[in-house]
Design a protein around this motif. Structure first.
Motif, PDB file in Angstrom:
ATOM      1  N   GLN A  89       0.826  -1.205   0.000  1.00 53.34           N
ATOM      2  CA  GLN A  89       0.000   0.000   0.000  1.00 53.34           C
ATOM      3  C   GLN A  89       0.859   1.254   0.000  1.00 53.34           C
ATOM      4  O   GLN A  89       0.556   2.222  -0.692  1.00 53.34           O
ATOM      5  CB  GLN A  89      -0.923   0.003   1.224  1.00 53.34           C
ATOM      6  CG  GLN A  89      -2.134  -0.895   1.051  1.00 53.34           C
ATOM      7  CD  GLN A  89      -2.972  -0.964   2.314  1.00 53.34           C
ATOM      8  OE1 GLN A  89      -2.461  -1.157   3.402  1.00 53.34           O
ATOM      9  NE2 GLN A  89      -4.273  -0.803   2.157  1.00 53.34           N
ATOM     10  N   TRP A 117      -5.237  -8.285  -2.197  1.00 57.31           N
ATOM     11  CA  TRP A 117      -5.261  -6.819  -2.175  1.00 57.31           C
ATOM     12  C   TRP A 117      -5.190  -6.274  -3.606  1.00 57.31           C
ATOM     13  O   TRP A 117      -5.933  -5.368  -3.964  1.00 57.31           O
ATOM     14  CB  TRP A 117      -4.104  -6.271  -1.330  1.00 57.31           C
ATOM     15  CG  TRP A 117      -4.206  -4.785  -1.173  1.00 57.31           C
ATOM     16  CD1 TRP A 117      -4.823  -4.109  -0.164  1.00 57.31           C
ATOM     17  CD2 TRP A 117      -3.699  -3.780  -2.070  1.00 57.31           C
ATOM     18  NE1 TRP A 117      -4.742  -2.755  -0.382  1.00 57.31           N
ATOM     19  CE2 TRP A 117      -4.068  -2.522  -1.537  1.00 57.31           C
ATOM     20  CE3 TRP A 117      -2.993  -3.817  -3.276  1.00 57.31           C
ATOM     21  CZ2 TRP A 117      -3.733  -1.310  -2.160  1.00 57.31           C
ATOM     22  CZ3 TRP A 117      -2.663  -2.618  -3.900  1.00 57.31           C
ATOM     23  CH2 TRP A 117      -3.025  -1.381  -3.344  1.00 57.31           C
ATOM     24  N   ASN A 121      -8.113  -4.069  -5.223  1.00 57.64           N
ATOM     25  CA  ASN A 121      -7.878  -2.623  -5.332  1.00 57.64           C
ATOM     26  C   ASN A 121      -7.406  -2.146  -6.700  1.00 57.64           C
ATOM     27  O   ASN A 121      -7.255  -0.956  -6.911  1.00 57.64           O
ATOM     28  CB  ASN A 121      -6.854  -2.189  -4.281  1.00 57.64           C
ATOM     29  CG  ASN A 121      -7.420  -2.332  -2.883  1.00 57.64           C
ATOM     30  OD1 ASN A 121      -8.149  -1.479  -2.410  1.00 57.64           O
ATOM     31  ND2 ASN A 121      -7.100  -3.434  -2.229  1.00 57.64           N
ATOM     32  N   TYR A 156      -3.165  -0.106 -10.783  1.00 61.94           N
ATOM     33  CA  TYR A 156      -3.710   0.605  -9.627  1.00 61.94           C
ATOM     34  C   TYR A 156      -4.080   2.016 -10.061  1.00 61.94           C
ATOM     35  O   TYR A 156      -3.260   2.734 -10.620  1.00 61.94           O
ATOM     36  CB  TYR A 156      -2.695   0.674  -8.495  1.00 61.94           C
ATOM     37  CG  TYR A 156      -3.227   1.462  -7.309  1.00 61.94           C
ATOM     38  CD1 TYR A 156      -4.154   0.878  -6.438  1.00 61.94           C
ATOM     39  CD2 TYR A 156      -2.843   2.777  -7.076  1.00 61.94           C
ATOM     40  CE1 TYR A 156      -4.656   1.593  -5.374  1.00 61.94           C
ATOM     41  CE2 TYR A 156      -3.345   3.490  -6.008  1.00 61.94           C
ATOM     42  CZ  TYR A 156      -4.250   2.888  -5.161  1.00 61.94           C
ATOM     43  OH  TYR A 156      -4.771   3.580  -4.102  1.00 61.94           O
ATOM     44  N   LYS A 159      -7.934   6.491  -6.230  1.00 63.54           N
ATOM     45  CA  LYS A 159      -9.351   6.806  -6.124  1.00 63.54           C
ATOM     46  C   LYS A 159      -9.568   8.296  -5.908  1.00 63.54           C
ATOM     47  O   LYS A 159      -8.747   8.954  -5.320  1.00 63.54           O
ATOM     48  CB  LYS A 159      -9.941   6.031  -4.945  1.00 63.54           C
ATOM     49  CG  LYS A 159      -9.589   4.548  -5.042  1.00 63.54           C
ATOM     50  CD  LYS A 159     -10.724   3.664  -4.633  1.00 63.54           C
ATOM     51  CE  LYS A 159     -10.506   2.204  -4.923  1.00 63.54           C
ATOM     52  NZ  LYS A 159      -9.262   1.760  -5.416  1.00 63.54           N
TER      53      LYS A 159
END
Length: 159
Positions: A89, A117, A121, A156, A159
């Protein structure tokens, strides 16, 4: 801060080094996908990892072809629990990694949380953007159990 394309421990079953890998395995043992490499290169930002793969075997051809840093998340064989979800992350939030190239099979239970994950994500990059329809999947991945494994490229997106 220097970037090392692949970091792994000492217990390596095969010698693993730059150009020697090309001559040692020939081009048959390692699958090269020019369309994938061009796609990743066109989205590459200096000072980051171009893509993260499961292990050194899948990272090697991309590194050899592009000369750009690729992260082998599971170390050499793919079962090194070096990367945690927390570390992942942070890397993603810092913009160090954006793309993940995963084989169809998972690699060891300790890595399943990382894979989950990524699958949760990240979005799947449509295959037509990066899969080379001309190249048949290699039947020989150096005997490391990659035969007929389907590849998925994840991206990825903040957001």
């Amino acid at each position: 801060m220097g970037m090392t394309p692949i970091e792994y421990g000492g217990s390596v079953t095969k010698p693993f080094a730059g150009p020697e890998l090309k001559s040692q395995h020939g081009r048959d043992g390692m699958t090269s996908n020019p369309k994938l490499e061009n796609y990743l290169k066109s989205n590459y930002q200096q000072g980051t990892y171009m893509v993260a793969t499961l292990n050194a075997t899948s990272a090697a051809p991309i590194i050899l072809d592009t000369g750009l840093p690729v992260m082998a998340m599971g170390g050499f064989m793919g079962n090194d629990p070096a990367l945690t979800v927390e570390k992942l992350q942070k890397l993603v939030n810092d913009g160090q990694i954006r793309y993940f190239l995963l084989q169809g099979r998972s690699f060891g239970n300790q890595q399943s949380t990382v894979l989950n994950w990524i699958r949760t994500n990240c979005r799947v990059v449509p295959a037509y953007k990066w899969q080379d329809t001309q190249s048949k999947p290699s039947q020989n991945w150096g005997g490391m159990g990659f035969r007929n494994s389907s590849m998925t490229l994840y991206e990825y997106v903040k957001k």
